[in-house]
Design an enzyme around this catalytic site. Structure first.
Site, PDB file in Angstrom:
ATOM      1  N   CYS A  85     -37.266  68.588   8.878  1.00 26.39           N
ATOM      2  CA  CYS A  85     -38.333  68.473   7.886  1.00 26.39           C
ATOM      3  C   CYS A  85     -39.648  68.087   8.555  1.00 26.39           C
ATOM      4  CB  CYS A  85     -37.961  67.452   6.816  1.00 26.39           C
ATOM      5  SG  CYS A  85     -36.638  68.025   5.732  1.00 26.39           S
ATOM      6  N   TYR A 121     -27.698  64.837   0.512  1.00 25.01           N
ATOM      7  CA  TYR A 121     -28.436  65.595  -0.482  1.00 25.01           C
ATOM      8  C   TYR A 121     -27.461  66.153  -1.523  1.00 25.01           C
ATOM      9  CZ  TYR A 121     -32.126  64.787   2.872  1.00 25.01           C
ATOM     10  OH  TYR A 121     -33.026  64.169   3.708  1.00 25.01           O
TER      11      TYR A 121
END
Length: 360
Positions: free
Chosen positions: A27, A185
């Site tokens: 990310c 997640y």
């Protein structure tokens, strides 16, 4: 000399990847004021690693819905504007002779959090651009707000969002799709009994907790004909959580559902005491590869060319994903090729960089 295994091609379905050194999704939290649209940063970041010789590059987590972002600055692929912006990146990577995949993701209960660049931590309130996070169950990740439990209809909507994102990935020219089911997640949250206490069809035993992921896999496979990866956290590193044996059982099912490779990471769903060290996750990739008879990629503190060569040459994994080492050295594969004795004719040099192969 015999070509190191690290620099031999691998074929998955109809796709041949020129080497086994791949860029891991990382990310970047860099879609500032762009509503998930990738920017010049993504072009240069990913493009530099293509020039650096990585055989396959996988983008950071691309959110399949706006509320599936980890932070407000995350990249997405939930609309066509984002898909068109990714195509620019894809085209440049292809021009450099590399292949590129995208990681489709939903952050679940770890959504709407401040990026690492912020001067604070935790969940972003609505007043500061955040939103209500959702999850299998209303159980918070430590330090974050309590999420709202998803309804069965909403689970179906998220599956549809993954499918729509896969179609956009295809239109953008991506070579690989990776479904993110790791690091705490959403899809990992469904898998783990530590975060999934549902008493309906999406909870309970292994079969119920795997249902959401398998529905996403089946739905994406139906619209995506190219190689399909799934990233898993092979263990929660916590008693009573997701385990290595669970990962083997899941990988066997994924193989039979048309998944081509399991990207074996670990952790992230709960705070845990993780024995971090060089190659600390490689044994999980090896276990899944051996017992589930599916290709795997290893990731986690793989930093040295000889170390990486040993992992693939001894069959512990079919490829290695590099993350932090690649941030320090975007041309890591070129250095590795040099250290392992390859010439510029054998190594993945772009013509403009070929002098880097010359030996004094």
């Amino acid at each position: 000399m015999t070509t190191p295994t690290l620099f031999t091609p691998i074929t998955l379905r109809d796709l041949t990847i020129s080497n086994r050194v791949w860029l891991s999704p990382m990310c970047q939290y860099s879609c500032f004021d762009r509503d998930g649209v990738p920017t010049d940063w993504h072009l240069v970041h990913l493009g530099s690693h293509a020039i650096g010789g990585f055989g396959l590059i996988v983008t950071e987590a691309a959110a399949v819905t706006a509320d599936g972002r980890i932070s407000p600055e995350d990249a997405g692929i939930w609309n066509d504007e984002q898909g068109a912006a990714w195509k620019r990146v894809v085209d440049f990577v292809h021009e450099q002779g590399s292949l590129i995949g995208t990681q489709l993701a939903h952050a679940g209960r770890k959504a709407s959090t401040y990026s690492p660049f912020a001067d604070t931590e935790g969940s972003v309130p609505v007043s500061d651009g955040g939103w209500q996070a959702v999850a299998p169950s209303a159980i918070a990740f430590e330090g974050y707000d309590v999420p709202r439990a998803l309804s069965i209809d909403e689970i179906g909507d998220i599956t549809t969002a993954f499918v729509d994102a896969a179609r956009r990935a295809d239109n953008a020219g991506f070579d690989v799709v990776e479904i993110h089911a790791a690091h705490g997640y959403l899809l990992h949250e469904f898998l783990s009994p530590l975060s999934n206490t549902r008493d309906d069809a999406y909870g309970g035993d292994f079969e119920g907790r795997s249902k959401a992921l398998l529905e996403v896999v089946d739905a994406v496979r139906a619209v995506w004909s190219k190689p399909l990866f799934v990233r898993i956290s092979a263990t929660d590193w916590t008693e009573g959580g997701w385990s290595g044996d669970d990962s083997v059982a899941l990988a066997q099912i994924l193989r039979d559902r048309g998944v081509d490779l399991v990207d074996a990471s670990t952790g992230g769903n709960v705070l845990a005491d993780i024995p971090v060290g060089p190659g600390y996750q490689v044994s999980f990739a090896a276990q899944v590869r051996d017992k589930a008879d599916i290709a795997t990629a290893a990731v986690g503190m793989i930093t040295d060319p000889e170390q990486a060569e040993t992992i693939v040459a001894t069959g512990q994994a079919d490829a290695v994903f590099l993350a932090r080492a690649a941030l320090r050295d975007p041309a890591w594969p070129l250095r590795a090729a040099h250290d392992l004795g390859l010439t510029h004719h054998e190594a993945p040099y772009r013509p403009q960089y070929a002098r880097g192969a010359w030996r004094d």
